[in-house]
Motif scaffolding. Structure first.
Motif: not given
Length: 460
Positions: A266-269, A305-308, A313-316, A416-422
């Protein structure tokens, strides 16, 4: 309280359930005193609100020792840690070893400590300090294989798997060339393995084990062995494995590997909230109600082995850290995560964690306090319920309710990495746990969340 007899030679540093018999680990005396146990035995209650901390002794401090780590155990208590999982502490084989220091998982002796980390007395002081701070200690146990220096290779070659030419081999299908595969068809080896584990429970006072590649060891060995443990005292057993059969008898908790992989995706889209929902359904169908899964954004394997977390996950990363506490199960902190660690720790070399507080220490402190105290986040054998809350955008917004004994906690996140309204199909008056603000929720209100924004709402 349970009373324990200890020799004067080790009083003040030894916390155990019996008198040490190994000549290299203690000095016997005739004079004895009685002290009181400070930590209740492992029980179902502690599993409901526990946080696990994985301790990498070598990398945790510049010294890389038991003593240096022990000094920080009160700091871990601030994070709500209830279970301390210590990566393998045993001497490391040098034959066929990898790197300059070798792998913790290439054990040369199951009943001694790695001199790199200190002495058995130093380890006893660590256990006692943890117990004094209300923290249980489990040892990482490597039952599938040993290092090539292990005494069994010389004295009991029949304990090992052999190829068609009669040569002892490493574990088939792996690149673990620094270890020799054990043969569980040999009943004498099974008995010795059990006895070596019993040493740490009976003589050194540990509270259980995290069992490496548990699914690669026959389930009947675990079932019989843990049954023997429980004749002595209650234990906490964590399997590095996801197989439901491991949790039927021997183990209390397994790895939530698929949950972790969904978070990465999910973090990677590569996935959305629908995939998370499928995973929650899968857990309900695969596991019994009293099975526990460990939630994590990192561990020693993932990091090296797989990364930090930043890489994967980046900003997530903050949102998913919170989710490991709010979702059903038991959360894990790997050494350095509380200090915003953003490097892959070297596995076979010294590579010190820099302990400087940033964003994550206060976050883990808040999450740990909530996990420890609010029944709505119970994740043990009598876990709080998990109910999905419908939103106007269930593909991208995750919302759910955890509830138990009248306590309610709601988690909402933009995945998601985009703003959202719900909109949210839930109403009530809440306290935003992280901000302290009061929030009135209604089904016709529009919510605007930034990328990866989340809220933890405590219903009033």
């Amino acid at each position: 309280m349970k009373k324990i007899i200890l020799s004067l030679a080790v009083i003040g540093i030894l916390f155990s359930c019996g008198k040490t018999t190994k000549e290299e680990t203690t000095t016997k005396t005739e004079t004895q005193v009685v002290i009181e146990e400070v930590l209740p035995p492992v029980n179902d209650v502690m599993m409901e609100n526990a946080v696990i901390y994985e301790a990498n002794i070598r990398q945790y401090s510049e010294e890389g020792t038991f003593s240096a780590f022990t000094k920080d155990i009160p700091v871990l208590k601030k994070l709500g840690v209830k279970v301390l999982w210590i990566m393998p502490i045993y001497p490391i084989s040098t034959t066929k070893s990898k790197g300059s220091l070798g792998s913790y998982y290439a054990v040369s002796d199951y009943t001694k400590v790695n001199p790199e980390f200190g002495t058995i007395e130093d380890f006893r002081a660590l256990v006692k300090t943890a117990h004094d701070n209300g923290i249980y200690v489990i040892l990482d146990w490597v039952a599938n294989h040993t290092g090539w220096d292990h005494v069994w290779l010389k004295e009991h070659p029949e304990y090992y798997t052999k190829d068609k030419n009669g040569a002892i081999t490493h574990t088939e299908g792996t690149d673990w060339t620094d270890v020799a595969d054990l043969n569980y068809d040999n009943q004498e080896m099974r008995e010795q393995m059990k006895n070596d584990m019993l040493y740490w429970l009976k003589e050194e006072g540990v509270d259980g084990f995290r069992c490496d590649v548990a699914g690669m060891v026959p389930v009947d060995f675990w079932d019989r062995t843990v049954a023997e443990f429980k004749k002595i005292k209650p234990v906490f057993m964590l399997a590095e494995g996801w197989e439901p059969e491991l949790l039927e008898n021997a183990f209390d908790i397994g790895y939530g590997w698929d949950t972790h992989h969904k978070m990465n995706d999910i973090a990677q889209g590569k996935a959305n909230v629908a995939e998370w929902d499928k995973r929650m359904t899968q857990i309900d169908t695969m596991y019994a109600k009293d099975d526990i899964l460990m939630n994590f954004t990192s561990n020693h394997d993932e990091n090296s082995w797989n990364g930090t977390v930043e890489e994967r996950m980046g900003e997530a990363k903050e949102m998913f850290a919170a989710l490991t506490y709010l979702a059903p199960g038991m959360p894990l902190i790997y050494s350095g995560q509380e200090y915003d660690m953003d490097k892959r720790l070297l596995f076979f070399e010294k590579d010190t964690i820099i302990k400087k507080q940033g964003k994550f220490f206060p976050l883990y402190e808040k999450l740990g306090a909530l996990k420890n105290t609010n029944p709505a986040l119970h994740g043990g054998k009598n876990a709080a319920s998990y109910t999905r809350i419908k939103t106007s955008n269930d593909t991208n917004v995750l919302a759910f309710l955890r509830e138990k004994d009248g306590h309610k906690v709601v988690f909402i996140a933009n995945m998601t990495k985009q703003p959202i309204t719900f909109t949210l199909a839930y109403e009530g008056k809440f306290t935003d746990y992280l901000s302290g603000e009061t929030i009135e929720a209604s089904s016709d209100a529009a919510y605007e969340f930034a990328a990866w924004q989340y809220q933890i709402l405590i219903e009033e």
